[in-house]
Each structure stands twice: as structure tokens, then as C-alpha cells.
Design an enzyme around this catalytic site. Structure first.
Site, short mmCIF file in Angstrom:
data_model
loop_
_atom_site.label_atom_id
_atom_site.label_comp_id
_atom_site.label_asym_id
_atom_site.label_seq_id
_atom_site.Cartn_x
_atom_site.Cartn_y
_atom_site.Cartn_z
CB CYS A 53 -17.90 -29.46 4.44
SG CYS A 53 -17.97 -31.09 3.71
NE ARG A 136 -20.85 -32.07 -0.59
CZ ARG A 136 -19.92 -31.62 0.26
NH1 ARG A 136 -20.29 -31.05 1.38
NH2 ARG A 136 -18.64 -31.73 -0.02
C1 BEZ Z 1 -15.28 -30.93 0.54
O1 BEZ Z 1 -14.54 -30.10 0.04
O2 BEZ Z 1 -16.14 -30.65 1.37
C2 BEZ Z 1 -15.12 -32.35 0.12
C3 BEZ Z 1 -14.77 -32.62 -1.19
C4 BEZ Z 1 -14.63 -33.95 -1.58
C5 BEZ Z 1 -14.82 -34.96 -0.66
C6 BEZ Z 1 -15.20 -34.68 0.64
C7 BEZ Z 1 -15.36 -33.36 1.03
#
Ligand code: BEZ
Length: 234
Positions: A53, A136
Site C-alpha cells: 500500500c 484493492r
Molecule cells: C501490503 O503490503 O500492502 C499488504 C500485503 C498483504 C496484505 C495486506 C497489505
């Protein structure tokens, strides 16, 4: 509507974007009403202070002016609270370096959605993936407040922001020129004219003497947009 139905309800392409009022890092917004007359991309991310993110926010924030030049605003959302959002965005600005991006300031609104009211309204909570985090999701909403495209990615996979910009440009070209765009289309390349059944038969077009149109077969005609039409698109 029972709880399970509420969790999986999701808008569809062509629907009016469901309205909501929300608190964001830039104050309260009324969606989509505040964006009337402009395109807006509403997108969700799973959680603040997570690496994928973070790379996405840095990329989107760095491209914000390019979207603004296309008359498009950005609005983010996660099921975190306002203070978490503020702390995360400050950390991004003050500490995170990724690729050639640093000191990145996120100026578009980030919605707090602890109650999951907005994320449920938009089908961003997809329990098979996670019942506590939004996937997402990306919603393209046009200047009349209608949902024109939706893209969903799982938690694990960061989005391609060039593709989001390409989709926006395609939607804008479709509206402006009554055309469709082929696979992997980029501005400046040939477009499909007109979408099947919408304006005369392809045979009429093939037999016609419109020099701009190149028909590959009776159902498949292409044309180049005029230089100034294509050039007008950023
Ligand atoms: C992230 O790194 O944004 C992420 C990865 C796995 C689950 C939720 C967020």
C-alpha cells in the site's frame, strides 16, 4: 438485506455511484456529489503501514498532477481510522524512499472507514480474500456520477498505475469521439469505429469513401483520431 448480502453487495458498471458522506484526511466529503463535472477514481487499500500500500500511495501521489490534467480527482479509502491515516502519510513523507520517490506528500483525500460502511457499500470487503481488510478496488466515476469501470486486485498484488491512467484516457476518448479502443491501446494509436451496431453497417463503411477509416473486415474498422484530437489527451 441480511449481513452476508450487505457484505457482498457491489455496484456495477453503468450504475450511479452509491452516495456517502465520509471523513477524510482533507475534511468531510460527499461522494460523488462533490465531484460533479469531474472524473474521480475511488480506490481502496487493505491497511495503512503496509508495504505494498505504501508503494501504491507513493506512486499515485506522484502521478496526481497527471490525473488532474485529465480532469480526474483521486480518493483513497481503507478501514483504518483518521489518526492512523495521518500518521502513515506523515511517515511516507518523512521517511520512505522507494524507487526514485522520496518526500512524497499525499494531497488527495483518504477516507477513514472503521465502520466499513463505505467499503461494504462498494463491495470492497470480499470475505474470501479478507473479512477485515478492503481488497484493492478501483472505481472510475464519470462527471455525471456514473460508474464506468471497476478493477479489483487481491491484497498481495500492487496495482499498475499506468494502466489506471490508460483506462481513464480510453473512457474519455470513448465519450468524446464515440469510438472503442482495442487491446493495449495508447493515445495516438488507431481506435475502433464505431462500436458494432451503433452507426450504420460495417459494409456501408467499407464501401464508403471515408479516407480516415480502414476496414480490416466487415465487422472490424479502425481509424486514427485527428492529430489535434489525439494530442488533446495528456
Ligand atoms: C501490503 O503490503 O500492502 C499488504 C500485503 C498483504 C496484505 C495486506 C497489505
Amino acid at each position: 438485506m441480511d449481513t452476508e448480502e450487505k457484505i457482498v453487495s457491489m455496484p456495477r458498471i453503468g450504475d450511479k455511484a452509491p452516495s456517502f458522506t465520509a471523513v477524510t484526511t482533507q475534511g468531510t466529503i460527499h461522494f460523488p456529489e462533490d465531484y460533479e463535472g469531474r472524473w474521480v477514481i475511488l480506490f481502496s487499500h487493505p491497511a495503512d503501514f503496509t508495504p505494498v500500500c505504501t508503494t501504491e500511495f507513493m506512486t499515485f501521489a506522484t502521478m496526481e498532477d497527471e490525473f488532474k490534467a485529465l480532469n480526474c480527482d483521486l480518493v483513497g479509502l481503507s478501514v483504518d481510522g483518521l489518526y492512523s491515516h495521518i500518521a502513515w502519510l506523515r511517515t511516507i513523507k518523512e521517511k520512505i524512499v522507494f524507487r526514485d520517490m522520496k518526500n512524497v506528500e499525499v494531497n488527495f483525500p483518504l477516507i477513514e472507514d472503521i465502520t466499513m460502511e463505505v467499503s461494504r457499500l462498494y463491495g470492497m470487503i470480499q470475505p474470501g480474500e479478507s473479512s477485515t481488510k478492503a481488497v484493492r478496488a478501483v472505481f472510475f466515476v464519470d462527471p455525471a456520477g456514473k460508474i464506468r469501470a471497476m478493477i479489483y486486485y487481491p491484497l498481495s498484488t500492487g496495482r499498475n498505475f499506468h494502466e489506471l491512467k490508460r483506462v481513464l484516457k480510453s473512457l474519455q476518448a470513448v465519450d468524446k469521439h464515440n469510438i472503442a479502443t482495442p487491446a493495449d491501446w495508447e493515445p495516438g494509436e488507431e481506435v475502433i469505429v464505431p462500436p458494432a451496431g451503433s452507426c450504420g453497417t460495417a459494409k456501408e463503411r467499407m464501401d464508403g469513401n471515408d479516407e480516415d477509416i480502414r476496414c480490416v473486415d466487415w465487422f472490424f474498422c479502425l481509424k486514427k483520431l485527428q492529430e489535434e484530437e489525439a494530442g488533446a489527451m495528456v
